[in-house]
Design a protein around this motif. Structure first.
Motif, short mmCIF file in Angstrom:
data_model
loop_
_atom_site.label_atom_id
_atom_site.label_comp_id
_atom_site.label_asym_id
_atom_site.label_seq_id
_atom_site.Cartn_x
_atom_site.Cartn_y
_atom_site.Cartn_z
N ALA A 128 0.83 -1.21 0.00
CA ALA A 128 0.00 0.00 0.00
C ALA A 128 0.87 1.26 0.00
N LYS A 129 2.00 1.20 0.70
CA LYS A 129 2.90 2.34 0.80
C LYS A 129 3.68 2.56 -0.49
N TYR A 130 4.08 1.46 -1.14
CA TYR A 130 4.87 1.55 -2.38
C TYR A 130 4.22 0.69 -3.48
N PRO A 131 3.02 1.07 -3.93
CA PRO A 131 2.30 0.20 -4.88
C PRO A 131 3.06 -0.06 -6.18
N GLY A 132 3.69 0.99 -6.73
CA GLY A 132 4.43 0.83 -7.98
C GLY A 132 5.66 -0.04 -7.82
N LYS A 133 6.41 0.20 -6.77
CA LYS A 133 7.62 -0.58 -6.53
C LYS A 133 7.29 -2.04 -6.23
N ALA A 134 6.29 -2.26 -5.38
CA ALA A 134 5.92 -3.62 -5.01
C ALA A 134 5.44 -4.40 -6.23
#
Length: 282
Positions: A128-134
């Motif tokens: 949720a904090k880093y949707p693109g990276k995850a």
């Protein structure tokens, strides 16, 4: 993580080593505060380099302190910690989770499955904090798995996917330095993947596991070609690194890029030249 991005301690000044160790200890504290004991179990030297790199580039407020820990219970030791430490802790957990998942899928390692299970509760908040990276890390790890399952003969393909992962991890902010940070992460990531393959090639051949160097291993060009490829990766990584306006900690960073990353390579090459089949650790 893999543990290849370490210092060349004999070539480092005492004060530089103390600074490096304080950032490493600060990283450990960030993992503990964010993720408890399971976070600390994922600790490695790899992302300490990233903390120092981003700290040198962005110069965030860094808190210096002292602490005791399980490894050093009787003596207080210095720590340095900032927003880059906390970011690296988040990225380290993401990487560790998907690496454990990959180990379970590829080799059915029970320990990796158990570790992934313990980290899974933290994964949702990180996604949720880093949707693109995850999403990118998950997608590239799946592509690496497919590549390995299909037995791709390409030296570049799976390494490139891991390079994409590290390129994304190395970008803290989208700004003027994003391009060079991505290039550092990309080529460092490819180096790490290929270095891991270089170290494990005998064991992978014995076990029938995937390794991009397997076809090359049975030729007389194996050592020379591997050294050439690894040198190319670090040359591109270092070229991007030298374009950044770094002052503080730059000698520590150069120690790692120009010396430390070759620690395991030199040990493995020496082991092979002596005809030993056992792995050596740094």
């Amino acid at each position: 993580m893999f543990g290849y991005i370490s210092i060349n301690k004999p070539e480092m000044k005492f004060r530089e080593f103390d600074v490096y160790r304080s950032f490493y200890c600060g990283f450990c504290q960030a993992l503990k505060d964010g993720y408890g004991k399971i976070g600390q179990l994922t600790l490695s030297y790899d992302l300490t380099f990233l903390i120092l790199l981003l700290t040198s580039l962005y110069e965030p407020r860094t808190v210096e302190s002292v602490c005791r820990c399980g490894v050093h219970p009787f003596e207080k030791h210095p720590t340095r910690r900032n927003e880059c430490s906390d970011y690296a802790a988040d990225m380290n957990l993401l990487l560790s989770y998907y690496k454990c998942e990959d180990d379970w899928l590829d080799e059915r390692k029970v320990k990796s499955r158990a570790m992934a299970g313990m980290m899974k509760s933290r994964l949702r908040s990180l996604e949720a904090k880093y949707p693109g990276k995850a999403a990118l890390i998950r997608e590239r790890m799946e592509q690496i798995h497919v590549c390995e399952q299909e037995g791709s003969a390409s030296i570049d393909l799976a390494a490139g996917y891991f390079g994409d992962i590290m390129a994304e991890v190395f970008v803290l902010r989208k700004d003027a330095w994003e391009r060079e940070l991505r290039r550092i992460g990309f080529f460092l990531g490819k180096f790490v993947y290929l270095m891991d393959a270089y170290e494990d090639v005998e064991q992978d051949k014995k076990n029938g596991s995937y390794n991009p160097f397997l076809q090359l291993y049975d030729t007389g060009e194996f050592e020379e070609q591997c050294e050439t490829v690894l040198n190319m990766m670090m040359a591109e990584c270092s070229r991007a690194f030298e374009k950044l306006p770094l002052v503080e900690h730059v000698e520590i960073l150069r120690n790692i890029l120009y010396g430390g990353v070759w620690n395991r390579y030199n040990l493995v090459k020496q082991r092979r030249s002596q005809g030993s089949g056992k792995k050596q650790k740094v």
